[in-house]
Write a protein that holds these residues in place. Structure first.
Motif, PDB file in Angstrom:
ATOM      1  N   LEU A  71       0.839  -1.203   0.000  1.00 29.88           N
ATOM      2  CA  LEU A  71       0.000   0.000   0.000  1.00 29.88           C
ATOM      3  C   LEU A  71       0.874   1.252   0.000  1.00 29.88           C
ATOM      4  CD1 LEU A  71      -2.716  -0.971   2.671  1.00 29.88           C
ATOM      5  CD2 LEU A  71      -3.047  -0.863   0.199  1.00 29.88           C
ATOM      6  N   GLY A  72       1.945   1.205   0.780  1.00 30.82           N
ATOM      7  CA  GLY A  72       2.864   2.336   0.851  1.00 30.82           C
ATOM      8  C   GLY A  72       3.551   2.609  -0.469  1.00 30.82           C
ATOM      9  N   PHE A  73       4.000   1.548  -1.128  1.00 30.02           N
ATOM     10  CA  PHE A  73       4.601   1.724  -2.452  1.00 30.02           C
ATOM     11  C   PHE A  73       3.601   2.361  -3.411  1.00 30.02           C
ATOM     12  CE2 PHE A  73       7.676  -2.027  -1.664  1.00 30.02           C
ATOM     13  CZ  PHE A  73       8.640  -1.161  -1.183  1.00 30.02           C
ATOM     14  N   GLY A  74       2.340   1.910  -3.319  1.00 34.71           N
ATOM     15  CA  GLY A  74       1.307   2.443  -4.206  1.00 34.71           C
ATOM     16  C   GLY A  74       1.052   3.918  -3.994  1.00 34.71           C
ATOM     17  N   VAL A  75       0.848   4.331  -2.731  1.00 30.50           N
ATOM     18  CA  VAL A  75       0.554   5.747  -2.476  1.00 30.50           C
ATOM     19  C   VAL A  75       1.786   6.616  -2.701  1.00 30.50           C
ATOM     20  CG1 VAL A  75      -1.353   5.275  -0.915  1.00 30.50           C
ATOM     21  CG2 VAL A  75       0.953   5.566   0.025  1.00 30.50           C
ATOM     22  N   GLY A  76       2.986   6.035  -2.571  1.00 30.87           N
ATOM     23  CA  GLY A  76       4.193   6.802  -2.878  1.00 30.87           C
ATOM     24  C   GLY A  76       4.214   7.247  -4.327  1.00 30.87           C
ATOM     25  N   PHE A  77       3.870   6.340  -5.223  1.00 31.72           N
ATOM     26  CA  PHE A  77       3.826   6.670  -6.653  1.00 31.72           C
ATOM     27  C   PHE A  77       2.677   7.629  -6.977  1.00 31.72           C
ATOM     28  CE2 PHE A  77       6.354   2.712  -7.181  1.00 31.72           C
ATOM     29  CZ  PHE A  77       7.390   3.254  -7.918  1.00 31.72           C
ATOM     30  N   THR A  78       1.492   7.346  -6.462  1.00 33.62           N
ATOM     31  CA  THR A  78       0.340   8.194  -6.801  1.00 33.62           C
ATOM     32  C   THR A  78       0.455   9.586  -6.168  1.00 33.62           C
ATOM     33  OG1 THR A  78      -0.934   7.245  -4.961  1.00 33.62           O
ATOM     34  CG2 THR A  78      -1.227   6.249  -7.135  1.00 33.62           C
ATOM     35  N   ASN A  79       0.942   9.657  -4.925  1.00 33.21           N
ATOM     36  CA  ASN A  79       1.068  10.958  -4.270  1.00 33.21           C
ATOM     37  C   ASN A  79       2.115  11.836  -4.941  1.00 33.21           C
ATOM     38  OD1 ASN A  79      -0.783   9.947  -2.489  1.00 33.21           O
ATOM     39  ND2 ASN A  79       0.456  10.232  -0.658  1.00 33.21           N
ATOM     40  N   GLN A  80       3.110  11.224  -5.574  1.00 27.83           N
ATOM     41  CA  GLN A  80       4.117  12.007  -6.276  1.00 27.83           C
ATOM     42  C   GLN A  80       3.599  12.502  -7.627  1.00 27.83           C
ATOM     43  OE1 GLN A  80       5.951  11.464  -9.239  1.00 27.83           O
ATOM     44  NE2 GLN A  80       7.578  12.964  -8.934  1.00 27.83           N
ATOM     45  N   ALA A  81       2.948  11.622  -8.370  1.00 24.61           N
ATOM     46  CA  ALA A  81       2.587  11.944  -9.752  1.00 24.61           C
ATOM     47  C   ALA A  81       1.267  12.700  -9.881  1.00 24.61           C
ATOM     48  CB  ALA A  81       2.523  10.659 -10.577  1.00 24.61           C
ATOM     49  N   ALA A  82       0.295  12.411  -9.028  1.00 21.44           N
ATOM     50  CA  ALA A  82      -1.036  13.013  -9.191  1.00 21.44           C
ATOM     51  C   ALA A  82      -1.033  14.540  -9.042  1.00 21.44           C
ATOM     52  CB  ALA A  82      -2.030  12.377  -8.219  1.00 21.44           C
ATOM     53  N   PRO A  83      -0.418  15.111  -7.992  1.00 19.46           N
ATOM     54  CA  PRO A  83      -0.407  16.587  -7.909  1.00 19.46           C
ATOM     55  C   PRO A  83       0.306  17.241  -9.090  1.00 19.46           C
ATOM     56  CG  PRO A  83       0.107  15.622  -5.773  1.00 19.46           C
ATOM     57  CD  PRO A  83       0.142  14.507  -6.774  1.00 19.46           C
TER      58      PRO A  83
END
Length: 510
Positions: A145-157
């Motif tokens: 889950l952490g790996f997933g939100v790390g990628f999405t939190n970086q790229a989405a904004p």
């Protein structure tokens, strides 16, 4: 002036000469991308609720139930367990690793594909957590889950800032936090229903796969940002993407030329982005990339978010009342984010930061005084239902102040202040710093609450005062300025101008 063979026109490209229309394509793309905030929000909301469910604690953390049953239990110390906090905070350590890696992934494969990859990892982690048979499986699921939100939190904004017209960038940028808050509220509602069943914790943890699957499928249907496509040399695709998001009636060539120009300038600087970002003329942006996420975490909001059920149960709400209180807190936060999004491009970022900070400071001081008076110095006195409700009301005002300011703006500011050559790197640093602080604070909060008692809220109030003063003196307004022209704000600032040599100097340009 020329840099790397490219002629530079220092005239800012503002919202006046960039298409400011909100097209259907922008709206759909932003909903899909911003919905990745639900993943992070759902996890924040679900973790605290699950850790108050007796069947979950009985299976994985029986010592906590024995401690809670003790007749002399200190209300601040019931949930003080390093193994329990490791369950919560392991996600943030994994998020730190992936957010730093995401800089390279985002630059090489694009914002959209990075979000897609993050959604797949989050989906796998949710499935493992829902079927966990032991603590090892729980931690493994949390790491994925952490790996997933790390990628999405970086790229989405980044995606949201790059695709938005300048006059709408504030509203669109805050949508990530809006969906994050939706995730928190949904998770709290699911916890409330699931807590009535012995297998409810599996439902709460396992349902994380649903928003991950929806977002992942949605990401397959949208285009990447024009800036990301140009950065990877896909000019014709960038032209089509820009025409799609700006509308067929808008002449997109001027904006496209501006993006191409600054991308070529960035590529002419043959230096590793992680080295470039530490150059003196990028000092203002670098300081913001560190300071803003650090201050956001030191406001105490994530602690309140994922430990609110534990907190409310500790101060006398009871299990069901604690979960309802967490839902109320989430709804208040969500409402304030909506209000913030509707006015941010009218009143600006600084106004929201300052007013929200004042509200948060007052509420934290009030909570600490109330708990000190009611529970006593040692925290052994009981809390009446009326006083517990008063704590809830104060924390609701606190959550409203956060949702008004530091919640959405922590994602928005780092994504809009960096030039294109270090934008992905700067965002990775900001997200990485956020994960480091979240890990440390989530790992230590319950212990701090146990030892500091009501003083924990004084600790956070002090930092809210410091960060509000920081905004007043050091953050210039970014409202309505195009990403390509953002360098101009630093040369005009009373403090940062000494680092950037003046807005027309080539060292300030990407």
């Amino acid at each position: 002036m020329a840099v790397g063979g490219v002629s530079l026109d220092s005239t800012p490209l503002t919202a006046i000469n960039i298409g400011g229309k909100l097209t259907f394509s922008i709206i759909i793309s932003c909903i899909v991308v911003a919905s990745s905030g639900i993943l992070f929000g759902y996890d924040l909301g679900v973790s605290g609720g699950v850790t108050t469910m007796a069947p979950f604690l009985q299976k994985f953390f029986p010592d906590i139930l024995r401690k809670a049953a003790g007749t002399e239990a200190n209300l601040y110390c019931v949930y003080d367990s390093q193994v329990l906090t490791l369950f919560t905070s392991s996600l943030y350590l994994a998020g730190l690793v992936s957010s730093l890696t995401a800089s390279k992934v985002s630059a090489a494969f694009g914002r959209r594909n990075t979000i897609l990859f993050g959604g797949i990892l989050f989906l796998a982690g949710g499935a493992i957590n829902g079927g966990a048979a032991n603590i090892a499986m729980l931690i493994l699921g949390r790491v994925l889950l952490g790996f997933g939100v790390g990628f999405t939190n970086q790229a989405a904004p980044l995606y949201l800032s790059e695709i938005a017209p300048p006059k709408w960038r504030g509203t669109i940028g805050t949508s990530f936090q809006f969906f994050l808050a939706i995730g928190v509220v949904v998770a709290n509602c699911i916890n409330y229903v699931a807590a009535k069943h012995a297998w409810g914790w599996r439902l709460s943890l396992g349902l994380a796969v649903f928003p991950a699957a929806v977002m992942t499928i949605g990401a397959l249907l949208i285009t990447d940002t024009p800036s990301s496509l140009v950065e990877r040399g896909k000019i014709e695709q960038a032209r089509k993407a820009l025409r799609k998001v700006r509308g067929s009636s808008i002449d997109i060539e001027l904006e496209l030329e501006e993006v191409i120009k600054w991308t070529e300038v960035a590529k002419s600087v043959k230096q590793e982005p992680f080295k470039t970002i530490f150059k003196r003329n990028y000092r203002p942006q670098l300081v913001m990339a560190f300071a803003i996420p650090i201050f956001q975490q030191l406001s105490g909001i994530n602690i309140v978010a994922f430990y609110s059920p534990n907190l409310f149960q500790s101060v006398g709400m009871g299990h069901e009342g604690a979960l309802i209180s967490a839902i109320i807190l989430g709804v208040v936060n969500l409402t304030s984010i909506f209000i913030s999004a509707s006015i941010i491009d009218r009143f600006g970022r600084r106004f929201l930061f300052i007013t929200g900070g004042i509200m948060m400071f007052v509420c934290l001081i009030a909570v600490s005084i109330l708990l000190a008076v009611v529970t006593g110095v040692h925290g052994t006195n009981g809390v009446s239902k009326g006083n517990a409700i008063l704590v809830l009301v104060l924390l609701c005002f606190y959550a409203a102040g956060f949702g008004w300011s530091w919640g959405p703006l922590t994602w928005l500011i780092p994504s809009e202040i960096f030039p294109v050559n270090i934008r992905s790197t700067g965002q990775s640093i900001a997200i990485g710093v956020q994960f480091i602080l979240t890990f440390v604070l989530s790992q230590t909060f319950l212990t701090m609450l146990c030892h500091f008692k009501f003083g924990a809220f004084v600790f956070y109030a002090f930092w809210v005062a410091v960060m509000t003063l920081f905004i007043i003196f050091f953050l210039p307004e970014t409202k309505g300025i195009s990403l390509e022209s953002m360098y101009t704000i630093w040369g005009k600032h009373w403090f940062w101008s000494r680092f950037v040599k003046g807005e027309d100097d080539q060292e300030n340009h990407p």
